[in-house]
Design an enzyme around this catalytic site. Structure first.
Site, PDB file in Angstrom:
ATOM      1  N   ARG A  54       0.861  -1.180   0.000  1.00  0.00           N
ATOM      2  CA  ARG A  54       0.000   0.000   0.000  1.00  0.00           C
ATOM      3  C   ARG A  54       0.900   1.232   0.000  1.00  0.00           C
ATOM      4  O   ARG A  54       2.115   1.120   0.085  1.00  0.00           O
ATOM      5  CB  ARG A  54      -0.948  -0.012   1.211  1.00  0.00           C
ATOM      6  CG  ARG A  54      -0.307  -0.608   2.422  1.00  0.00           C
ATOM      7  CD  ARG A  54      -0.585   0.037   3.688  1.00  0.00           C
ATOM      8  NE  ARG A  54      -0.406   1.457   3.669  1.00  0.00           N
ATOM      9  CZ  ARG A  54       0.775   2.076   3.819  1.00  0.00           C
ATOM     10  NH1 ARG A  54       1.900   1.401   3.989  1.00  0.00           N
ATOM     11  NH2 ARG A  54       0.841   3.389   3.805  1.00  0.00           N
ATOM     12  N   GLY A  55       0.248   2.412  -0.093  1.00  0.00           N
ATOM     13  CA  GLY A  55       1.050   3.634  -0.193  1.00  0.00           C
ATOM     14  C   GLY A  55       1.315   3.921  -1.660  1.00  0.00           C
ATOM     15  O   GLY A  55       1.588   3.009  -2.454  1.00  0.00           O
ATOM     16  N   ARG A  94      -7.278   0.059  -7.058  1.00  0.00           N
ATOM     17  CA  ARG A  94      -7.427   1.163  -6.089  1.00  0.00           C
ATOM     18  C   ARG A  94      -7.471   2.486  -6.860  1.00  0.00           C
ATOM     19  O   ARG A  94      -6.548   2.786  -7.621  1.00  0.00           O
ATOM     20  CB  ARG A  94      -6.279   1.159  -5.075  1.00  0.00           C
ATOM     21  CG  ARG A  94      -6.254  -0.119  -4.225  1.00  0.00           C
ATOM     22  CD  ARG A  94      -5.457   0.032  -2.961  1.00  0.00           C
ATOM     23  NE  ARG A  94      -6.079   0.934  -2.021  1.00  0.00           N
ATOM     24  CZ  ARG A  94      -5.460   1.422  -0.946  1.00  0.00           C
ATOM     25  NH1 ARG A  94      -4.208   1.098  -0.709  1.00  0.00           N
ATOM     26  NH2 ARG A  94      -6.079   2.217  -0.121  1.00  0.00           N
ATOM     27  N   GLN A 207      -2.526   2.402   9.902  1.00  0.00           N
ATOM     28  CA  GLN A 207      -1.173   2.449   9.305  1.00  0.00           C
ATOM     29  C   GLN A 207      -0.170   3.155  10.215  1.00  0.00           C
ATOM     30  O   GLN A 207       1.011   2.833  10.204  1.00  0.00           O
ATOM     31  CB  GLN A 207      -1.217   3.177   7.950  1.00  0.00           C
ATOM     32  CG  GLN A 207      -1.908   2.430   6.832  1.00  0.00           C
ATOM     33  CD  GLN A 207      -3.357   2.833   6.702  1.00  0.00           C
ATOM     34  OE1 GLN A 207      -4.009   3.212   7.682  1.00  0.00           O
ATOM     35  NE2 GLN A 207      -3.907   2.734   5.510  1.00  0.00           N
ATOM     36  N   ASP A 248      -1.476  10.649  -1.797  1.00  0.00           N
ATOM     37  CA  ASP A 248      -1.768   9.617  -2.790  1.00  0.00           C
ATOM     38  C   ASP A 248      -1.982  10.221  -4.174  1.00  0.00           C
ATOM     39  O   ASP A 248      -1.832   9.542  -5.182  1.00  0.00           O
ATOM     40  CB  ASP A 248      -2.997   8.836  -2.339  1.00  0.00           C
ATOM     41  CG  ASP A 248      -2.737   8.202  -0.988  1.00  0.00           C
ATOM     42  OD1 ASP A 248      -2.263   7.067  -0.954  1.00  0.00           O
ATOM     43  OD2 ASP A 248      -2.950   8.886   0.034  1.00  0.00           O
ATOM     44  N   ASN A 258      -4.988  12.649   0.597  1.00  0.00           N
ATOM     45  CA  ASN A 258      -4.212  11.793   1.495  1.00  0.00           C
ATOM     46  C   ASN A 258      -5.183  11.046   2.400  1.00  0.00           C
ATOM     47  O   ASN A 258      -6.400  11.244   2.331  1.00  0.00           O
ATOM     48  CB  ASN A 258      -3.223  12.636   2.315  1.00  0.00           C
ATOM     49  CG  ASN A 258      -2.182  11.767   3.005  1.00  0.00           C
ATOM     50  OD1 ASN A 258      -1.602  10.875   2.380  1.00  0.00           O
ATOM     51  ND2 ASN A 258      -1.942  11.992   4.278  1.00  0.00           N
ATOM     52  N   LYS A 259      -4.640  10.191   3.243  1.00  0.00           N
ATOM     53  CA  LYS A 259      -5.461   9.333   4.108  1.00  0.00           C
ATOM     54  C   LYS A 259      -6.532  10.142   4.845  1.00  0.00           C
ATOM     55  O   LYS A 259      -6.280  11.265   5.290  1.00  0.00           O
ATOM     56  CB  LYS A 259      -4.531   8.617   5.083  1.00  0.00           C
ATOM     57  CG  LYS A 259      -5.187   7.620   5.993  1.00  0.00           C
ATOM     58  CD  LYS A 259      -6.012   6.571   5.272  1.00  0.00           C
ATOM     59  CE  LYS A 259      -5.248   5.778   4.240  1.00  0.00           C
ATOM     60  NZ  LYS A 259      -6.144   4.900   3.423  1.00  0.00           N
TER      61      LYS A 259
HETATM   62  O1  MRU Z   1      -4.665   3.212   1.960  1.00  0.00           O
HETATM   63  P1  MRU Z   1      -3.184   3.348   1.915  1.00  0.00           P
HETATM   64  O2  MRU Z   1      -2.476   2.823   3.113  1.00  0.00           O
HETATM   65  O3  MRU Z   1      -2.586   2.871   0.611  1.00  0.00           O
HETATM   66  O4  MRU Z   1      -3.048   4.911   1.932  1.00  0.00           O
HETATM   67  C1  MRU Z   1      -1.952   5.515   1.495  1.00  0.00           C
HETATM   68  C2  MRU Z   1      -1.218   6.057   2.599  1.00  0.00           C
HETATM   69  O5  MRU Z   1      -0.469   5.364   3.214  1.00  0.00           O
HETATM   70  C3  MRU Z   1      -1.377   7.436   2.962  1.00  0.00           C
HETATM   71  O6  MRU Z   1      -2.463   8.078   2.498  1.00  0.00           O
HETATM   72  C4  MRU Z   1      -0.072   8.126   2.821  1.00  0.00           C
HETATM   73  O7  MRU Z   1      -0.077   9.156   3.710  1.00  0.00           O
HETATM   74  C5  MRU Z   1       0.219   8.625   1.434  1.00  0.00           C
HETATM   75  S1  MRU Z   1       0.802   7.423   0.382  1.00  0.00           S
HETATM   76  C6  MRU Z   1       2.452   7.761   0.376  1.00  0.00           C
END
Ligand code: MRU
Length: 370
Positions: A54-55, A94, A207, A248, A258-259
């Site tokens: 992920r990320g 995703r 996370q 993201d 972002n998250k």
């Molecule tokens: O759902 P995820 O874990 O793939 O989300 C992404 C993230 O980890 C965060 O949003 C992160 O801060 C940015 S991705 C580098």
């Protein structure tokens, strides 16, 4: 970065058999280090969709290798169809992280330069490795630029620890190496600049609690885990010197996806005059859209991620338990968008700039619409 003092990346080709790609299956962290083999495009799609990886950066690198894996199953007659289907399958996993479609498009463009299946296969392997190497290199470089921001704050505080709040995991586990939000922090820590990180736990997937805390622990960076709603209180009491988050997808006008929960941290930061930085390699810019709130697709995931939590028992068993009534309705938006006006600066591999179209395009002039 290191696990038990051994250097790892989050994804790499098996040195004995390059048809197999290895990943760290992040679902088991921080309790267990599990390395998983990915052998075909379905393995790659599942690894992304089910968040073994992920990320933004790592999703992109995984998609790059996924496209390479797809061509291994093709023959001369069906290669175009196989690659088209693989691209669709991977992109559907995703929707928010832009690195995913960016990496797939890069593979589809690269493969066109091959003259036969063997050459095309070799080009796709090389391109996947380039995407991964570039991700690591860009994160290392943005870390050097972000380091200067932390250094200034440290000087202003006469060497007292710089308190940095981060949300989710934009650490090396979210990329191929170094991370985005964490790269400046690791660089500062290595230089002996005192830093302390407030780690948001980051419901519902956790996370922050599971991954960022684990990473910082492995690197010996002082940190404190806090419940997601704590940031505003910390800022009101002068306990946060800066926020650094990852992203993201960021529009070239400076809106940041972002998250989920990031937007609330940005509002609190604005209200308390705390600088709010976003760290990203250029693969995370979306050069097509201008209005992040209206146009960035926000992934909605299963409500079970909210209703259930898993963890380790005293007797070392990983268990999952339900924490809400079984029939309660849920809404699980995975991301939100922080408008550019709340962002102090973007930390990129080319330098730090203000979050607006003019400044972003000054750093990336080749992206100027002609
Ligand atoms: O759902 P995820 O874990 O793939 O989300 C992404 C993230 O980890 C965060 O949003 C992160 O801060 C940015 S991705 C580098």
């Amino acid at each position: 970065m290191k696990i038990n003092n051994i250097a790892y990346r989050t994804i790499w080709p098996d040195p004995d058999n390059r048809q197999t790609i290895k990943i760290i299956d992040q679902r088991h962290l921080p309790h267990k280090l599990v390395i998983e083999d990915l052998n075909n495009v379905n393995d790659f799609a599942a690894a992304i969709a089910e968040m073994h990886v992920r990320g933004a950066g790592l999703i992109g690198a995984t998609a790059g290798f996924g496209m390479y894996s797809a061509i291994l199953a093709a023959d001369n007659d069906n290669v175009d169809v196989v690659l088209k289907e693989a691209a669709e399958k991977l992109i559907a996993t995703r929707p928010t992280a832009t690195n995913l479609s960016w990496a797939v498009a890069r593979q589809l463009a690269a493969v066109k330069t091959g003259h036969d299946l063997a050459e095309m296969t070799s080009i796709m392997f090389d391109t996947a490795c380039q995407i991964a190497d570039e991700d690591a290199d860009y994160c290392r470089r943005l870390g050097e630029h972000g380091l200067e921001v932390i250094r200034k704050l440290s000087e202003q505080k006469n060497g007292e620890p710089v308190n940095i709040l981060t949300h989710c995991n934009a650490g090396w586990l979210a990329f191929v190496d170094y991370g985005s939000a964490t790269a400046p922090i690791y660089a500062a820590h290595r230089e002996g600049i005192k830093v302390h990180v407030w780690v948001d736990e980051t419901r519902p997937w956790l996370q922050g609690a599971k991954l960022t805390a684990w990473e910082l622990n492995e690197e010996g960076v002082p940190h404190t885990l806090v419940a997601d709603n704590t940031g505003g209180h910390l800022m009101q009491h002068g306990l946060v010197d800066m926020v650094i988050v990852g992203t993201d997808r960021t529009t070239y006008t400076g809106d940041v996806a972002n998250k989920i929960g990031t937007y609330l941290k940005a509002l609190a930061a604005k209200d308390n005059d705390v600088p709010f930085y976003v760290a990203l390699p250029s693969s995370t810019f979306d050069w097509q859209i201008r209005d992040g709130v209206k146009e960035i697709p926000i992934e909605e995931r299963s409500g079970d991620e909210i209703k259930y939590v898993s963890g380790i028992t005293e007797s070392d068993l990983i268990e999952t338990v339900r924490i809400a009534p079984e029939t309660t309705a849920t809404a699980n938006y995975a991301f939100d968008v922080t408008p550019a006006r709340l962002v102090t600066g973007l930390i990129t591999e080319r330098g730090v700039c203000a979050a607006n179209e003019e400044e972003v395009l000054k750093l990336y002039p080749e992206k100027k619409p002609s």
